[in-house]
Design a protein around this motif. Structure first.
Motif, PDB file in Angstrom:
ATOM      1  N   ILE B 354      77.675  60.831  27.663  1.00  0.00           N
ATOM      2  CA  ILE B 354      78.234  59.537  28.063  1.00  0.00           C
ATOM      3  C   ILE B 354      77.286  58.888  29.066  1.00  0.00           C
ATOM      4  O   ILE B 354      76.946  59.502  30.087  1.00  0.00           O
ATOM      5  CB  ILE B 354      79.632  59.687  28.707  1.00  0.00           C
ATOM      6  N   HIS B 355      76.860  57.698  28.766  1.00  0.00           N
ATOM      7  CA  HIS B 355      75.965  56.982  29.675  1.00  0.00           C
ATOM      8  C   HIS B 355      76.709  56.666  30.971  1.00  0.00           C
ATOM      9  O   HIS B 355      77.890  56.329  30.958  1.00  0.00           O
ATOM     10  CB  HIS B 355      75.506  55.692  28.992  1.00  0.00           C
ATOM     11  N   ALA B 356      75.976  56.752  32.084  1.00  0.00           N
ATOM     12  CA  ALA B 356      76.602  56.549  33.404  1.00  0.00           C
ATOM     13  C   ALA B 356      77.272  55.179  33.507  1.00  0.00           C
ATOM     14  O   ALA B 356      78.314  55.032  34.149  1.00  0.00           O
ATOM     15  CB  ALA B 356      75.561  56.718  34.508  1.00  0.00           C
ATOM     16  N   ALA B 369      86.016  52.703  41.932  1.00  0.00           N
ATOM     17  CA  ALA B 369      84.673  52.132  42.056  1.00  0.00           C
ATOM     18  C   ALA B 369      83.679  53.218  42.417  1.00  0.00           C
ATOM     19  O   ALA B 369      83.739  53.795  43.503  1.00  0.00           O
ATOM     20  CB  ALA B 369      84.669  51.048  43.135  1.00  0.00           C
ATOM     21  N   VAL B 370      82.780  53.558  41.471  1.00  0.00           N
ATOM     22  CA  VAL B 370      81.664  54.460  41.759  1.00  0.00           C
ATOM     23  C   VAL B 370      80.382  53.715  41.413  1.00  0.00           C
ATOM     24  O   VAL B 370      80.420  52.680  40.750  1.00  0.00           O
ATOM     25  CB  VAL B 370      81.716  55.787  40.955  1.00  0.00           C
ATOM     26  N   ARG B 371      79.266  54.243  41.839  1.00  0.00           N
ATOM     27  CA  ARG B 371      77.992  53.632  41.504  1.00  0.00           C
ATOM     28  C   ARG B 371      77.462  54.304  40.245  1.00  0.00           C
ATOM     29  O   ARG B 371      77.657  55.496  40.042  1.00  0.00           O
ATOM     30  CB  ARG B 371      77.018  53.852  42.673  1.00  0.00           C
ATOM     31  N   ALA B 372      76.765  53.519  39.403  1.00  0.00           N
ATOM     32  CA  ALA B 372      76.079  54.108  38.256  1.00  0.00           C
ATOM     33  C   ALA B 372      74.662  53.584  38.234  1.00  0.00           C
ATOM     34  O   ALA B 372      74.434  52.398  38.423  1.00  0.00           O
ATOM     35  CB  ALA B 372      76.780  53.731  36.954  1.00  0.00           C
ATOM     36  N   GLY B 373      73.710  54.466  38.026  1.00  0.00           N
ATOM     37  CA  GLY B 373      72.325  54.031  37.956  1.00  0.00           C
ATOM     38  C   GLY B 373      71.401  55.079  38.525  1.00  0.00           C
ATOM     39  O   GLY B 373      71.741  56.259  38.547  1.00  0.00           O
ATOM     40  N   HIS B 374      70.240  54.640  38.982  1.00  0.00           N
ATOM     41  CA  HIS B 374      69.268  55.587  39.548  1.00  0.00           C
ATOM     42  C   HIS B 374      69.363  55.602  41.065  1.00  0.00           C
ATOM     43  O   HIS B 374      68.616  56.299  41.734  1.00  0.00           O
ATOM     44  CB  HIS B 374      67.849  55.234  39.106  1.00  0.00           C
ATOM     45  N   VAL B 387      68.124  59.618  33.364  1.00  0.00           N
ATOM     46  CA  VAL B 387      67.818  58.205  33.555  1.00  0.00           C
ATOM     47  C   VAL B 387      68.710  57.649  34.655  1.00  0.00           C
ATOM     48  O   VAL B 387      68.265  56.991  35.581  1.00  0.00           O
ATOM     49  CB  VAL B 387      68.019  57.419  32.245  1.00  0.00           C
ATOM     50  N   SER B 388      69.980  57.932  34.542  1.00  0.00           N
ATOM     51  CA  SER B 388      70.897  57.461  35.577  1.00  0.00           C
ATOM     52  C   SER B 388      72.077  58.416  35.688  1.00  0.00           C
ATOM     53  O   SER B 388      72.358  59.181  34.772  1.00  0.00           O
ATOM     54  CB  SER B 388      71.383  56.051  35.267  1.00  0.00           C
ATOM     55  N   THR B 389      72.732  58.359  36.836  1.00  0.00           N
ATOM     56  CA  THR B 389      73.904  59.207  37.067  1.00  0.00           C
ATOM     57  C   THR B 389      75.026  58.346  37.639  1.00  0.00           C
ATOM     58  O   THR B 389      74.785  57.221  38.080  1.00  0.00           O
ATOM     59  CB  THR B 389      73.599  60.329  38.088  1.00  0.00           C
ATOM     60  N   ALA B 390      76.224  58.870  37.602  1.00  0.00           N
ATOM     61  CA  ALA B 390      77.324  58.233  38.322  1.00  0.00           C
ATOM     62  C   ALA B 390      77.391  58.898  39.690  1.00  0.00           C
ATOM     63  O   ALA B 390      77.056  60.077  39.825  1.00  0.00           O
ATOM     64  CB  ALA B 390      78.630  58.418  37.570  1.00  0.00           C
ATOM     65  N   ARG B 391      77.817  58.131  40.696  1.00  0.00           N
ATOM     66  CA  ARG B 391      77.853  58.684  42.048  1.00  0.00           C
ATOM     67  C   ARG B 391      79.125  58.257  42.769  1.00  0.00           C
ATOM     68  O   ARG B 391      79.409  57.075  42.884  1.00  0.00           O
ATOM     69  CB  ARG B 391      76.651  58.192  42.851  1.00  0.00           C
ATOM     70  N   ALA B 392      79.879  59.242  43.200  1.00  0.00           N
ATOM     71  CA  ALA B 392      81.030  58.968  44.050  1.00  0.00           C
ATOM     72  C   ALA B 392      80.630  59.321  45.476  1.00  0.00           C
ATOM     73  O   ALA B 392      80.077  60.392  45.718  1.00  0.00           O
ATOM     74  CB  ALA B 392      82.222  59.822  43.620  1.00  0.00           C
ATOM     75  N   SER B 393      80.873  58.416  46.412  1.00  0.00           N
ATOM     76  CA  SER B 393      80.509  58.695  47.807  1.00  0.00           C
ATOM     77  C   SER B 393      81.674  58.317  48.708  1.00  0.00           C
ATOM     78  O   SER B 393      82.270  57.259  48.557  1.00  0.00           O
ATOM     79  CB  SER B 393      79.247  57.932  48.191  1.00  0.00           C
ATOM     80  N   PHE B 394      81.981  59.208  49.627  1.00  0.00           N
ATOM     81  CA  PHE B 394      83.199  59.088  50.442  1.00  0.00           C
ATOM     82  C   PHE B 394      82.935  58.515  51.823  1.00  0.00           C
ATOM     83  O   PHE B 394      81.818  58.616  52.352  1.00  0.00           O
ATOM     84  CB  PHE B 394      83.844  60.469  50.614  1.00  0.00           C
ATOM     85  N   TYR B 395      84.000  57.944  52.391  1.00  0.00           N
ATOM     86  CA  TYR B 395      83.997  57.624  53.810  1.00  0.00           C
ATOM     87  C   TYR B 395      85.321  58.137  54.378  1.00  0.00           C
ATOM     88  O   TYR B 395      86.215  58.532  53.630  1.00  0.00           O
ATOM     89  CB  TYR B 395      83.791  56.126  54.056  1.00  0.00           C
ATOM     90  N   PHE B 396      85.451  58.084  55.694  1.00  0.00           N
ATOM     91  CA  PHE B 396      86.586  58.745  56.346  1.00  0.00           C
ATOM     92  C   PHE B 396      87.927  58.138  55.952  1.00  0.00           C
ATOM     93  O   PHE B 396      88.961  58.762  56.133  1.00  0.00           O
ATOM     94  CB  PHE B 396      86.421  58.700  57.869  1.00  0.00           C
ATOM     95  N   TYR B 397      87.901  56.890  55.392  1.00  0.00           N
ATOM     96  CA  TYR B 397      89.169  56.262  55.023  1.00  0.00           C
ATOM     97  C   TYR B 397      89.621  56.643  53.614  1.00  0.00           C
ATOM     98  O   TYR B 397      90.631  56.139  53.137  1.00  0.00           O
ATOM     99  CB  TYR B 397      89.115  54.743  55.196  1.00  0.00           C
TER     100      TYR B 397
END
Lengths: 138, 417
Positions: B354-356, B369-374, B387-397
């Motif tokens: 599955i493409h990111a 909402a996650v980021r997809a790309g390089h 080529v690209s990945t999906a990225r989940a990134s957290f903050y304290f909230y």
């Protein structure tokens, strides 16, 4: 936008069963630097008439189905017809022409949903920029 | 207490904090259905608490005037607000003096400043060491000056798990190495690099170290004197402040040695038609009218983070990360990029086949909402063979419930796409 509105069955079908796709390792790819998607297009014909359109590449469903649909649509067209369709498609996706004008062009009309998604416009137009270059090189 | 219990116990506090962020409670209608926004793109930009929005508004409603020039009440007040922000950054970082805090447009601008100014002190053939995991912002500025001044760039490699191979530092080293530059935390892998070891190694050889703190300063306590880094770059917008604003910390001895970066107002002491004298630190590096609202907003953001507690933020994000990994592991076709021990709250992943972009669009349809790309790290993507990945990134909230919604959406994507 709902996922299913953008990812219609026809789009998934072109992604899973791409038309006119073959290895074109000798060609230079047109790339989307923001995601790494790439498309190569080969036009088979003479300076007036396109007999076959082939593409090669990798990318998301939107970029790959757009390439597949483009290849079907431009097969058998004259060069002026093809150029007109390319500029019509790019005009619609950029929001410069009414979206309904794609309705007469078959499967490709399924990509109209992309107009509302500025980030995905680059995916949908990648193959069309590649064929625009190929038409210019004829 | 188990980590899971600690995560559960933290939820009421997180729910209270979320009330401070208007955007986190915005309605979202996707495909005719109301969805709850799950914002997991914090490594790209963080959301702003109301106190930051108020500080920006208050600056413009009450104090706006040009700083350091206007001899009138508003000018004095604007200057006071702008300089108070500098003092606030100084205490946040535990810097020795306010002259060491340069306001910039962000991490990218800060690194370009050092690259352009530092390179002027170098000779052709001199070397700079970076790493394979750098963001383009800590790579391209060095490529540009390498090209301009005939410098050589060398790169510390990473392991397949995304751990920096600092054992290679002595191998890459030569007497021509003049600077080492590296991220405190990778924006893709989440790896937290062993800065102390790198800095100690470089300092033993008299070489300064620049730390790209874009992903560390918002998420953990960074003490520049304890760390002993020579430069530290970071952005306001990744820590709840406004975009277009950031900081370069530099040790005074280095900032005094570096020639000015951009020319214009504020960075000068006096100007003749054919030459100029540079201003004192920190103004020497601040050309043109600065982003005053940015300074006011960053001040409020730092106050907010300090009140929440940066040590708690780091701890809590680690708990969220561990919980998310437990939930995601075992989903068919999932693959992770970057599994360094002790990493920060970032998960780069893919579902095989599955493409990111498609994955990210699917998650978005669920409100996630996650980021997809390089992720602005082409060479790293190539190193990882994707080529690209999906990225989940957290903050304290972010909450445990949000991680559950995210994991459920990834599971559905795996089944349906």
């Amino acid at each position: 936008m709902a996922f299913d509105e953008l990812y219609q069955e026809i789009i998934r079908d072109h992604y899973k069963n791409p038309r006119n796709k073959r290895e074109l390792s000798h060609l230079k790819a047109v790339e989307n630097p923001s995601c790494g998607d790439s498309v190569k297009v080969l036009l088979d014909g003479d300076s007036q008439h396109i007999e076959n359109v082939y593409f090669d590449g990798s990318g998301c469903s939107i970029s790959m189905c757009s390439a597949s649909m483009m290849s079907e649509l431009l097969t058998g067209k004259t060069v002026p017809e093809a150029k007109q369709i390319v500029s019509q498609f790019l005009g619609v996706i950029r929001g410069e022409q009414p979206a309904d004008s794609l309705d007469d062009l078959g499967d490709i009309a399924a990509l109209k949903g992309v107009i509302e998604l500025p980030v995905r416009v680059k995916c949908a137009t990648l193959a069309w920029h590649a064929v625009e270059q190929a038409l210019g090189d004829l | 207490m188990t980590n899971h219990q600690e995560l559960l116990d933290a939820q009421p506090k997180v729910q209270r904090l979320r009330q401070d962020f208007p955007i986190l409670n915005r309605p979202l209608v996707l495909g005719g259905k109301p969805r709850t926004l799950v914002y997991f793109d914090n490594a790209a930009t963080a959301q702003k608490p109301r106190s930051v929005l108020d500080a920006i508004r208050s600056y413009d409603e009450n104090a706006n005037a040009n700083v350091h020039r206007a001899i009138h009440s508003l000018g004095e007040e604007a200057t006071r607000i702008y300089e108070a922000s500098r003092d606030r950054v100084k205490t946040l970082l535990n810097a020795s003096s306010r002259e060491e805090i340069i306001f910039t447009r962000g991490t990218t601008d800060s690194i370009n400043l050092v690259a352009q100014s530092f390179a002027k002190l170098l000779s052709p053939g001199d070397e700079i060491i970076a790493t394979e995991m750098e963001h383009h912002a800590n790579l391209v500025p060095w490529q540009m000056v390498a090209d301009q001044y005939g410098l050589k760039l060398k790169f510390l490699p990473i392991t397949d798990d995304g751990v920096l191979r600092i054992d290679q530092l002595p191998v890459l080293w030569s007497p021509r190495v003049k600077l080492v530059t590296l991220a405190a935390m990778s924006n893709v892998l989440g790896t937290i690099n062993p800065l102390e070891e790198v800095i100690a190694f470089a300092h033993e050889r008299g070489v300064p170290v620049l730390v790209d703190g874009a992903q560390s300063v918002p998420h953990m306590r960074v003490d520049v004197r304890a760390l002993d880094c020579d430069f530290l770059a970071f952005s306001s917008h990744k820590m709840g402040g406004p975009t277009g604003f950031g900081v370069l910390y530099g040790k005074k001895e280095w900032l005094e040695k570096l020639p000015p970066y951009q020319g214009g107002g504020d960075m000068i002491r006096s100007v003749w038609l054919d030459h100029f004298e540079a201003n004192d630190l920190p103004y020497k590096f601040e050309a043109g009218t600065p982003h005053m609202e940015g300074a006011a907003g960053l001040h409020a953001a730092i106050d907010y983070l300090d009140a929440v507690g940066l040590d708690w933020i780091h701890r809590y994000e680690g708990l969220l990360l561990d919980y998310a990994m437990e939930q995601l592991k075992g989903i068919p076709r999932i693959r992770f990029f970057g599994t360094a021990p002790g990493k920060g709250g970032i998960i780069a992943f893919l579902l095989d086949g599955i493409h990111a972009h498609d994955l990210s669009a699917f998650l978005d349809s669920r409100g996630v909402a996650v980021r997809a790309g390089h992720h602005c790290a082409h060479p790293l993507a190539r190193r990882l063979g994707v080529v690209s990945t999906a990225r989940a990134s957290f903050y304290f909230y972010n909450t445990k419930d949000e991680v559950d919604a995210f994991a459920a959406a990834v599971r559905d994507a795996s089944a349906q796409l």
